[in-house]
Write an enzyme that holds these catalytic residues in place. Sequence first.
Site, PDB file in Angstrom:
ATOM      1  N   ASP A 139       0.809  -1.217   0.000  1.00 63.56           N
ATOM      2  CA  ASP A 139       0.000   0.000   0.000  1.00 63.56           C
ATOM      3  C   ASP A 139       0.845   1.271   0.000  1.00 63.56           C
ATOM      4  O   ASP A 139       2.017   1.258   0.384  1.00 63.56           O
ATOM      5  CB  ASP A 139      -0.908   0.022   1.240  1.00 63.56           C
ATOM      6  CG  ASP A 139      -1.883  -1.136   1.274  1.00 63.56           C
ATOM      7  OD1 ASP A 139      -2.207  -1.663   0.201  1.00 63.56           O
ATOM      8  OD2 ASP A 139      -2.311  -1.511   2.388  1.00 63.56           O
ATOM      9  N   LYS A 140       0.222   2.359  -0.381  1.00 62.82           N
ATOM     10  CA  LYS A 140       0.885   3.662  -0.448  1.00 62.82           C
ATOM     11  C   LYS A 140       1.602   4.004   0.854  1.00 62.82           C
ATOM     12  O   LYS A 140       2.744   4.472   0.843  1.00 62.82           O
ATOM     13  CB  LYS A 140      -0.164   4.738  -0.767  1.00 62.82           C
ATOM     14  CG  LYS A 140       0.356   6.166  -0.733  1.00 62.82           C
ATOM     15  CD  LYS A 140      -0.792   7.159  -0.906  1.00 62.82           C
ATOM     16  CE  LYS A 140      -0.295   8.582  -0.746  1.00 62.82           C
ATOM     17  NZ  LYS A 140      -1.414   9.565  -0.765  1.00 62.82           N
TER      18      LYS A 140
END
Length: 304
Positions: A139-140
Amino acid sequence: MDIKDFIVEAGEQSLRIDRYLSERCADFSRSYLQKLLKDQAVSVNGKPVKANYKTQEGDHILLEIPDLKEPDILPEDIPLDILYEDEYLMVINKPKDMVVHPSAGHMEGTLVNGIMAHCKGHLSGINGVLRPGIVHRIDKDTTGALLVCKDDAVHRDIAEQLKEHSIKRRYRAIVQGNLKEDEGTVDAPIGRHPIDRKKMAVNYKNGKEAVTHYKVLERFGQYTYIECRLETGRTHQIRVHMASIGHPLLGDTVYGTAKNPWKLQGQTLHAMILGFRHPVTGEYMEFEAPLPEYFCKLLDKLRK
Protein backbone atom coordinates in the site's frame (compact mmCIF):
# COMPACT_ATOMS: atom_id res chain seq x y z
CA MET A 1 -4.35 -7.77 -32.94
CA ASP A 2 -3.15 -11.34 -32.48
CA ILE A 3 -5.70 -14.18 -32.52
CA LYS A 4 -4.94 -17.54 -30.94
CA ASP A 5 -7.00 -20.59 -31.86
CA PHE A 6 -7.48 -23.68 -29.67
CA ILE A 7 -9.47 -26.92 -29.78
CA VAL A 8 -10.09 -28.57 -26.40
CA GLU A 9 -8.77 -32.11 -26.54
CA ALA A 10 -9.67 -35.24 -24.56
CA GLY A 11 -8.45 -34.85 -20.99
CA GLU A 12 -8.70 -31.06 -21.10
CA GLN A 13 -12.40 -30.84 -20.36
CA SER A 14 -14.01 -29.54 -17.13
CA LEU A 15 -11.29 -26.90 -16.61
CA ARG A 16 -12.11 -23.28 -15.87
CA ILE A 17 -11.32 -21.49 -19.10
CA ASP A 18 -8.99 -18.99 -17.39
CA ARG A 19 -6.94 -21.92 -16.09
CA TYR A 20 -7.01 -23.67 -19.49
CA LEU A 21 -5.75 -20.52 -21.22
CA SER A 22 -3.06 -19.83 -18.61
CA GLU A 23 -1.68 -23.34 -19.22
CA ARG A 24 -1.76 -22.82 -22.98
CA CYS A 25 -0.47 -19.22 -22.92
CA ALA A 26 2.53 -19.16 -20.60
CA ASP A 27 3.47 -15.64 -21.72
CA PHE A 28 0.37 -14.15 -20.09
CA SER A 29 -0.57 -13.99 -16.43
CA ARG A 30 -3.87 -15.47 -15.33
CA SER A 31 -5.05 -12.05 -14.17
CA TYR A 32 -4.40 -10.61 -17.65
CA LEU A 33 -6.32 -13.49 -19.26
CA GLN A 34 -9.18 -12.89 -16.83
CA LYS A 35 -9.22 -9.27 -17.95
CA LEU A 36 -9.48 -10.39 -21.59
CA LEU A 37 -12.37 -12.67 -20.62
CA LYS A 38 -14.06 -9.76 -18.88
CA ASP A 39 -13.54 -7.65 -22.03
CA GLN A 40 -15.26 -10.41 -24.09
CA ALA A 41 -12.07 -11.09 -26.01
CA VAL A 42 -12.50 -14.86 -25.55
CA SER A 43 -15.16 -16.82 -27.40
CA VAL A 44 -16.10 -20.49 -27.27
CA ASN A 45 -17.88 -21.88 -30.30
CA GLY A 46 -18.56 -18.33 -31.44
CA LYS A 47 -19.93 -16.95 -28.15
CA PRO A 48 -18.15 -14.85 -25.49
CA VAL A 49 -17.70 -16.64 -22.16
CA LYS A 50 -16.82 -15.69 -18.59
CA ALA A 51 -13.80 -16.85 -16.58
CA ASN A 52 -15.78 -19.57 -14.78
CA TYR A 53 -16.82 -21.32 -18.01
CA LYS A 54 -15.84 -25.03 -17.89
CA THR A 55 -14.24 -26.43 -21.02
CA GLN A 56 -15.75 -29.31 -22.95
CA GLU A 57 -14.02 -31.66 -25.36
CA GLY A 58 -14.19 -30.27 -28.89
CA ASP A 59 -14.71 -26.64 -27.82
CA HIS A 60 -13.34 -24.16 -30.36
CA ILE A 61 -11.72 -21.29 -28.47
CA LEU A 62 -10.65 -17.98 -29.99
CA LEU A 63 -8.48 -15.62 -27.94
CA GLU A 64 -8.13 -12.06 -29.23
CA ILE A 65 -4.99 -10.37 -27.86
CA PRO A 66 -5.02 -6.61 -28.41
CA ASP A 67 -1.90 -4.87 -29.64
CA LEU A 68 0.29 -3.68 -26.79
CA LYS A 69 -0.09 0.01 -26.14
CA GLU A 70 2.86 2.17 -25.30
CA PRO A 71 2.50 3.34 -21.71
CA ASP A 72 1.36 6.91 -21.35
CA ILE A 73 3.34 7.09 -18.14
CA LEU A 74 6.71 8.79 -18.20
CA PRO A 75 9.99 7.77 -16.58
CA GLU A 76 10.91 10.08 -13.70
CA ASP A 77 14.26 10.53 -12.02
CA ILE A 78 13.08 9.54 -8.54
CA PRO A 79 15.66 8.48 -5.92
CA LEU A 80 15.28 4.75 -5.17
CA ASP A 81 16.49 2.92 -2.07
CA ILE A 82 17.80 -0.21 -3.79
CA LEU A 83 18.56 -3.13 -1.47
CA TYR A 84 19.72 -5.40 -4.31
CA GLU A 85 19.94 -5.36 -8.09
CA ASP A 86 21.19 -7.62 -10.87
CA GLU A 87 20.33 -7.96 -14.56
CA TYR A 88 17.15 -9.92 -13.77
CA LEU A 89 15.49 -8.25 -10.78
CA MET A 90 15.63 -5.58 -8.07
CA VAL A 91 14.61 -5.38 -4.43
CA ILE A 92 13.57 -1.87 -3.43
CA ASN A 93 12.86 -0.39 0.00
CA LYS A 94 9.68 1.60 -0.74
CA PRO A 95 9.17 4.77 1.32
CA LYS A 96 5.94 6.00 2.87
CA ASP A 97 3.52 8.03 0.75
CA MET A 98 4.61 6.42 -2.53
CA VAL A 99 2.08 4.67 -4.76
CA VAL A 100 3.50 1.54 -6.41
CA HIS A 101 1.95 1.90 -9.87
CA PRO A 102 0.03 4.63 -11.71
CA SER A 103 -3.73 4.83 -11.36
CA ALA A 104 -6.43 7.48 -11.57
CA GLY A 105 -5.14 10.49 -9.68
CA HIS A 106 -1.65 9.05 -9.33
CA MET A 107 -0.02 9.13 -12.76
CA GLU A 108 3.22 10.71 -11.54
CA GLY A 109 5.65 10.13 -8.70
CA THR A 110 4.95 6.40 -8.45
CA LEU A 111 7.48 3.64 -7.96
CA VAL A 112 6.85 2.57 -11.57
CA ASN A 113 7.79 6.06 -12.83
CA GLY A 114 11.05 5.74 -10.90
CA ILE A 115 11.97 2.21 -11.99
CA MET A 116 11.15 3.02 -15.63
CA ALA A 117 13.81 5.73 -15.52
CA HIS A 118 16.28 3.55 -13.62
CA CYS A 119 15.86 0.42 -15.76
CA LYS A 120 15.49 2.28 -19.07
CA GLY A 121 12.72 0.03 -20.36
CA HIS A 122 14.15 -3.29 -19.17
CA LEU A 123 11.10 -4.41 -17.17
CA SER A 124 8.65 -7.29 -17.44
CA GLY A 125 5.42 -6.50 -19.23
CA ILE A 126 3.18 -9.29 -18.01
CA ASN A 127 0.95 -7.14 -15.78
CA GLY A 128 0.29 -4.54 -18.47
CA VAL A 129 1.56 -1.11 -19.38
CA LEU A 130 0.70 0.50 -16.04
CA ARG A 131 2.54 -2.12 -13.97
CA PRO A 132 5.82 -2.92 -15.76
CA GLY A 133 8.05 -5.01 -13.52
CA ILE A 134 5.48 -5.21 -10.74
CA VAL A 135 4.76 -8.76 -9.55
CA HIS A 136 3.42 -7.83 -6.08
CA ARG A 137 2.69 -4.56 -4.33
CA ILE A 138 2.28 -2.87 -0.98
CA ASP A 139 0.00 0.00 0.00
CA LYS A 140 0.89 3.66 -0.45
CA ASP A 141 1.55 4.18 3.28
CA THR A 142 3.18 0.78 3.87
CA THR A 143 6.97 0.85 3.70
CA GLY A 144 9.52 -1.84 2.96
CA ALA A 145 10.87 -4.49 0.61
CA LEU A 146 9.34 -4.86 -2.83
CA LEU A 147 10.52 -7.09 -5.68
CA VAL A 148 10.74 -5.78 -9.26
CA CYS A 149 11.21 -8.10 -12.27
CA LYS A 150 13.16 -7.08 -15.35
CA ASP A 151 11.89 -9.71 -17.81
CA ASP A 152 8.84 -11.91 -18.32
CA ALA A 153 10.50 -15.25 -17.56
CA VAL A 154 11.69 -14.01 -14.16
CA HIS A 155 8.25 -12.48 -13.53
CA ARG A 156 6.49 -15.78 -14.24
CA ASP A 157 8.85 -17.68 -11.91
CA ILE A 158 8.35 -15.22 -9.03
CA ALA A 159 4.58 -15.24 -9.61
CA GLU A 160 4.64 -19.04 -9.32
CA GLN A 161 6.62 -18.81 -6.06
CA LEU A 162 4.00 -16.39 -4.73
CA LYS A 163 1.25 -18.78 -5.80
CA GLU A 164 3.00 -21.66 -3.99
CA HIS A 165 3.44 -19.50 -0.84
CA SER A 166 7.18 -20.23 -0.92
CA ILE A 167 8.26 -16.59 -0.75
CA LYS A 168 9.19 -15.48 2.77
CA ARG A 169 7.47 -12.27 3.84
CA ARG A 170 7.77 -10.83 7.32
CA TYR A 171 6.10 -7.56 8.29
CA ARG A 172 6.41 -5.38 11.38
CA ALA A 173 3.33 -3.59 12.69
CA ILE A 174 1.99 -1.80 15.75
CA VAL A 175 -1.59 -2.64 16.61
CA GLN A 176 -4.06 -1.06 18.99
CA GLY A 177 -4.79 -2.87 22.24
CA ASN A 178 -2.99 -5.60 24.14
CA LEU A 179 -3.07 -8.96 22.34
CA LYS A 180 -3.99 -11.80 24.71
CA GLU A 181 -1.79 -14.46 23.13
CA ASP A 182 1.93 -14.23 22.32
CA GLU A 183 1.29 -15.90 18.96
CA GLY A 184 -1.73 -16.57 16.80
CA THR A 185 -3.13 -17.13 13.32
CA VAL A 186 -5.99 -15.42 11.50
CA ASP A 187 -7.39 -17.76 8.86
CA ALA A 188 -10.30 -15.93 7.22
CA PRO A 189 -11.10 -15.27 3.54
CA ILE A 190 -10.81 -11.71 2.28
CA GLY A 191 -12.93 -10.09 -0.42
CA ARG A 192 -14.60 -6.80 -1.23
CA HIS A 193 -16.58 -5.19 1.56
CA PRO A 194 -20.27 -5.92 0.85
CA ILE A 195 -21.27 -2.27 1.29
CA ASP A 196 -18.16 -0.09 0.91
CA ARG A 197 -16.61 -1.31 -2.34
CA LYS A 198 -13.42 0.71 -1.73
CA LYS A 199 -12.63 -1.45 1.28
CA MET A 200 -11.77 -5.09 1.78
CA ALA A 201 -13.29 -7.27 4.51
CA VAL A 202 -13.41 -10.77 5.91
CA ASN A 203 -15.87 -12.24 3.44
CA TYR A 204 -16.83 -15.90 3.86
CA LYS A 205 -19.22 -15.87 0.91
CA ASN A 206 -17.12 -14.28 -1.83
CA GLY A 207 -13.63 -13.94 -0.34
CA LYS A 208 -10.39 -15.74 -1.22
CA GLU A 209 -8.31 -17.76 1.22
CA ALA A 210 -6.14 -15.57 3.43
CA VAL A 211 -3.85 -16.63 6.28
CA THR A 212 -1.81 -14.35 8.54
CA HIS A 213 0.40 -15.54 11.41
CA TYR A 214 1.36 -12.99 14.08
CA LYS A 215 3.84 -12.96 16.97
CA VAL A 216 4.13 -10.40 19.78
CA LEU A 217 7.50 -8.64 19.95
CA GLU A 218 6.78 -5.99 22.62
CA ARG A 219 3.80 -4.86 24.68
CA PHE A 220 3.05 -1.24 25.53
CA GLY A 221 -0.28 -1.57 27.36
CA GLN A 222 -2.56 0.21 24.88
CA TYR A 223 -0.49 -0.93 21.90
CA THR A 224 1.38 -4.07 20.80
CA TYR A 225 4.39 -4.36 18.49
CA ILE A 226 4.10 -7.51 16.36
CA GLU A 227 5.63 -9.45 13.50
CA CYS A 228 3.29 -10.82 10.83
CA ARG A 229 4.06 -13.69 8.48
CA LEU A 230 1.96 -13.99 5.34
CA GLU A 231 0.96 -17.25 3.73
CA THR A 232 -1.21 -15.47 1.15
CA GLY A 233 -1.07 -11.96 -0.27
CA ARG A 234 -4.55 -10.49 -0.42
CA THR A 235 -5.19 -6.77 -0.73
CA HIS A 236 -4.92 -5.09 2.71
CA GLN A 237 -4.55 -8.56 4.27
CA ILE A 238 -2.75 -7.66 7.52
CA ARG A 239 -4.87 -4.54 8.01
CA VAL A 240 -8.14 -6.43 7.52
CA HIS A 241 -7.14 -9.49 9.57
CA MET A 242 -5.86 -7.58 12.58
CA ALA A 243 -8.92 -5.32 12.57
CA SER A 244 -11.14 -8.41 12.39
CA ILE A 245 -9.81 -9.66 15.74
CA GLY A 246 -10.23 -6.26 17.39
CA HIS A 247 -6.65 -5.01 16.99
CA PRO A 248 -6.48 -2.63 14.00
CA LEU A 249 -3.12 -1.18 13.02
CA LEU A 250 -2.15 2.04 14.73
CA GLY A 251 -2.71 4.92 12.31
CA ASP A 252 -5.10 2.96 10.08
CA THR A 253 -8.10 5.27 9.77
CA VAL A 254 -9.72 3.02 7.13
CA TYR A 255 -10.00 -0.21 9.14
CA GLY A 256 -9.48 1.23 12.60
CA THR A 257 -10.59 4.32 14.46
CA ALA A 258 -10.66 7.76 12.88
CA LYS A 259 -8.75 9.03 15.90
CA ASN A 260 -4.99 9.24 15.39
CA PRO A 261 -3.30 10.24 18.66
CA TRP A 262 0.24 10.08 17.24
CA LYS A 263 -0.62 12.12 14.10
CA LEU A 264 0.60 9.33 11.87
CA GLN A 265 0.37 9.25 8.09
CA GLY A 266 -1.46 5.99 7.53
CA GLN A 267 -0.95 2.58 9.11
CA THR A 268 2.23 1.55 10.96
CA LEU A 269 3.16 -1.35 8.70
CA HIS A 270 6.57 -2.24 7.29
CA ALA A 271 7.54 -5.08 4.91
CA MET A 272 10.79 -5.94 6.66
CA ILE A 273 12.00 -9.29 5.30
CA LEU A 274 11.67 -10.67 1.78
CA GLY A 275 13.15 -14.06 0.85
CA PHE A 276 12.87 -16.00 -2.40
CA ARG A 277 14.64 -18.39 -4.75
CA HIS A 278 16.41 -16.50 -7.54
CA PRO A 279 14.67 -17.56 -10.78
CA VAL A 280 17.94 -17.75 -12.75
CA THR A 281 20.63 -18.88 -10.29
CA GLY A 282 18.34 -20.99 -8.08
CA GLU A 283 20.01 -19.46 -5.02
CA TYR A 284 17.87 -18.58 -1.98
CA MET A 285 18.15 -14.85 -1.29
CA GLU A 286 16.85 -12.89 1.68
CA PHE A 287 16.76 -9.14 2.22
CA GLU A 288 15.90 -6.98 5.20
CA ALA A 289 14.57 -3.44 4.83
CA PRO A 290 15.45 -1.43 7.96
CA LEU A 291 12.59 0.12 9.90
CA PRO A 292 11.85 3.65 8.67
CA GLU A 293 12.73 6.60 10.89
CA TYR A 294 9.12 7.42 11.84
CA PHE A 295 8.56 3.83 13.02
CA CYS A 296 11.73 3.82 15.17
CA LYS A 297 10.81 7.16 16.76
CA LEU A 298 7.30 5.90 17.53
CA LEU A 299 8.68 2.77 19.19
CA ASP A 300 10.97 4.96 21.32
CA LYS A 301 8.01 7.08 22.44
CA LEU A 302 5.96 3.99 23.31
CA ARG A 303 8.85 2.49 25.30
CA LYS A 304 9.08 5.66 27.38
